[in-house]
Design an enzyme around this catalytic site. Structure first.
Site, short mmCIF file in Angstrom:
data_model
loop_
_atom_site.label_atom_id
_atom_site.label_comp_id
_atom_site.label_asym_id
_atom_site.label_seq_id
_atom_site.Cartn_x
_atom_site.Cartn_y
_atom_site.Cartn_z
N ASN A 55 -10.20 0.13 0.15
CA ASN A 55 -8.73 0.19 0.16
C ASN A 55 -8.24 -0.44 -1.15
O ASN A 55 -8.36 -1.65 -1.34
CB ASN A 55 -8.22 -0.57 1.38
CG ASN A 55 -6.70 -0.60 1.48
OD1 ASN A 55 -6.00 -0.27 0.52
ND2 ASN A 55 -6.20 -1.01 2.63
N CYS A 114 0.81 -1.23 0.00
CA CYS A 114 0.00 0.00 0.00
C CYS A 114 0.84 1.27 0.00
O CYS A 114 0.30 2.37 -0.14
CB CYS A 114 -0.96 -0.01 1.18
SG CYS A 114 -2.02 -1.45 1.21
N HIS A 165 -2.73 7.11 2.56
CA HIS A 165 -3.25 5.87 1.97
C HIS A 165 -4.67 5.63 2.50
O HIS A 165 -4.92 5.71 3.71
CB HIS A 165 -2.33 4.71 2.35
CG HIS A 165 -2.94 3.38 2.07
ND1 HIS A 165 -3.51 3.06 0.86
CD2 HIS A 165 -3.12 2.28 2.87
CE1 HIS A 165 -3.99 1.83 0.92
NE2 HIS A 165 -3.77 1.34 2.11
O1 UT7 Z 1 -3.62 -0.97 3.72
C1 UT7 Z 1 -3.25 -1.26 5.02
C2 UT7 Z 1 -4.03 -2.44 5.36
N1 UT7 Z 1 -5.09 -2.43 6.23
C3 UT7 Z 1 -5.48 -1.53 7.16
O2 UT7 Z 1 -5.00 -0.43 7.27
C4 UT7 Z 1 -6.53 -1.96 8.09
C5 UT7 Z 1 -6.22 -1.55 9.51
N2 UT7 Z 1 -7.21 -2.08 10.46
C6 UT7 Z 1 -8.49 -1.70 10.45
O3 UT7 Z 1 -8.92 -0.92 9.61
C7 UT7 Z 1 -9.38 -2.24 11.54
O4 UT7 Z 1 -8.59 -2.86 12.53
C8 UT7 Z 1 -10.45 -3.24 11.01
C9 UT7 Z 1 -11.48 -2.51 10.19
C10 UT7 Z 1 -9.79 -4.34 10.19
C11 UT7 Z 1 -11.18 -3.89 12.20
O5 UT7 Z 1 -11.76 -2.89 13.01
P1 UT7 Z 1 -11.56 -2.93 14.59
O6 UT7 Z 1 -12.35 -1.81 15.14
O7 UT7 Z 1 -10.07 -2.95 14.84
O8 UT7 Z 1 -12.25 -4.28 14.98
P2 UT7 Z 1 -11.62 -5.56 15.69
O9 UT7 Z 1 -10.63 -6.24 14.81
O10 UT7 Z 1 -11.21 -5.17 17.07
O11 UT7 Z 1 -12.88 -6.48 15.81
C12 UT7 Z 1 -13.99 -6.12 16.62
C13 UT7 Z 1 -15.06 -7.19 16.44
C14 UT7 Z 1 -14.53 -8.62 16.53
O12 UT7 Z 1 -15.52 -9.39 17.18
P3 UT7 Z 1 -15.36 -9.76 18.75
O13 UT7 Z 1 -14.05 -10.49 18.84
O14 UT7 Z 1 -15.34 -8.43 19.47
O15 UT7 Z 1 -16.56 -10.60 19.01
C15 UT7 Z 1 -14.44 -9.05 15.09
O16 UT7 Z 1 -14.60 -10.44 14.94
O17 UT7 Z 1 -15.63 -7.05 15.13
C16 UT7 Z 1 -15.62 -8.33 14.49
N3 UT7 Z 1 -15.55 -8.13 13.06
C17 UT7 Z 1 -16.64 -7.92 12.30
N4 UT7 Z 1 -17.93 -7.85 12.61
C18 UT7 Z 1 -18.79 -7.60 11.62
C19 UT7 Z 1 -14.44 -8.11 12.27
N5 UT7 Z 1 -14.81 -7.90 10.99
C20 UT7 Z 1 -16.16 -7.76 10.99
C21 UT7 Z 1 -17.11 -7.53 9.98
N6 UT7 Z 1 -18.41 -7.45 10.35
N7 UT7 Z 1 -16.79 -7.35 8.70
#
Ligand code: UT7
Length: 319
Positions: A276, A113, A246
């Site tokens: 993204n 990225c 990005h």
């Molecule tokens: O280009 C560079 C690459 N990527 C990035 O920059 C991404 C960087 N990270 C992020 O943008 C965020 O960390 C995410 C969007 C990937 C995740 O958001 P978050 O607020 O950090 O959520 P989390 O990983 O802490 O997950 C919270 C909850 C989890 O459930 P539990 O364990 O609390 O029950 C996940 O399983 O949300 C759940 N979850 C979802 N729920 C519904 C993860 N993905 C999803 C989804 N829909 N698509």
């Protein structure tokens, strides 16, 4: 002193739009979760017949037209992608052939990225050295090909597209400063760890990510990188008219702007309708704002990449 200057931009998005509702219909997710956690509402997905070089071709034609430059006048093509058409030849060479030209140097840059910022800094260094005069710099991706469509934690985040810029040698900047960084010890938090061996895929060909670790890393290095690059250009953050980080997650973008004390109306946001698009995200955002008349000639734009590697970097550019 020779500088490089962006003299035209272009971009291309495949026509197929995929909404959050389509994910909600087949995965344990919702439009509300995707919007509030990422800011993403929709993304574009390439047709099976479209490879990165095809998206790059359309974006390049538009950039060349905006720059009033013929493809035959290019002496350098630098293309950033993590989703190349082939293992080899490079997508840059395939694009060169599709543009109907021969002879100029053409190669790919692999910095995930951060790819466009790495490619821009590379082309800028070639031009500043005096060896090259007119470069085409592209970020092109079909990330939809490397997603596990059953992993809700990753598949909702990405989209396909391409963005391009024509750089020309001139007596005024242009590109004021670029600072590129990498730390390979964090390779495992964002990777596609497979490869091709003996006619088979070894390891996984799908994107794996520790979302929270990536999130924290991105916010930290985007702030550091912005400060370092502005200082390298002997300017201040107040001199920046537009920040194009990005486009990964609107929460990362807003946190970065907040930490830098930049007003919200200086922050470029396209992740809501592009998702993204990895190496394509910065040039796609740049072209959209240029064509909308928001980013104009004379504006100072700070472009930033961060991604797998881990890699990160910024370029401060006067349009
Ligand atoms: O280009 C560079 C690459 N990527 C990035 O920059 C991404 C960087 N990270 C992020 O943008 C965020 O960390 C995410 C969007 C990937 C995740 O958001 P978050 O607020 O950090 O959520 P989390 O990983 O802490 O997950 C919270 C909850 C989890 O459930 P539990 O364990 O609390 O029950 C996940 O399983 O949300 C759940 N979850 C979802 N729920 C519904 C993860 N993905 C999803 C989804 N829909 N698509």
């Amino acid at each position: 002193m020779i500088y490089s200057r962006i003299v035209g931009t272009g971009s291309f998005l495949p026509p197929r739009v995929m909404t959050n509702q389509e994910f909600a219909a087949r995965l344990n997710t919702s439009d509300e979760w995707i919007r509030t956690r990422t800011g993403i509402v929709q993304r574009h997905i390439a047709d099976k017949s479209q490879a990165s070089s095809d998206l790059a071709l359309e974006a390049s034609r538009r950039a060349l037209q905006a720059a009033d430059t013929r493809a035959g006048d290019l002496d350098l093509i630098v293309l950033a992608t993590s989703t190349p058409d082939y293992v080899f030849p490079s997508t840059a060479c395939l694009l060169q052939a599709k543009l109907g030209i021969k002879g100029c140097a053409a190669f790919d840059v692999q910095a995930v990225c951060s790819g466009f910022v790495y490619a821009l800094a590379t082309a800028d260094a070639f031009i500043k050295s005096g060896t090259h005069k007119r470069a085409l710099v592209i970020g092109a991706e079909v990330f939809s090909r490397i997603l596990d469509w059953n992993d809700r934690g990753t598949c909702v985040l990405f989209g396909d597209g391409a963005g391009a810029a024509v750089l020309a040698a001139g007596s005024k900047p242009g590109v004021h400063a670029s600072v590129l960084r990498a730390d390979g010890s964090h390779a495992e938090i964002l990777s596609v760890p497979g490869n091709v061996c003996g006619g088979a895929i070894v390891g996984t060909p799908f994107l794996r990510m520790d979302g929270q670790a990536v999130f924290k890393f991105a916010v930290r290095v985007l702030e550091e990188s912005a400060r370092e690059t502005v200082a390298a250009a002997q300017m201040a953050l107040e001199d920046v008219d537009w920040l194009i980080p990005h486009q990964a997650n609107v929460r990362i973008l807003e946190a970065t702007a907040r930490k830098l004390g930049l007003a919200h109306d200086k922050l470029v946001v396209t992740v809501d309708h592009h998702g993204n698009t990895s190496a394509a995200s910065v040039p796609l955002a740049l072209d959209e704002y240029v064509r909308a008349g928001k980013i104009r000639s004379g504006h100072r734009v700070l472009m930033q990449g961060v991604g797998g590697g881990f890699t990160w970097g910024s370029s401060l550019v006067t349009l």
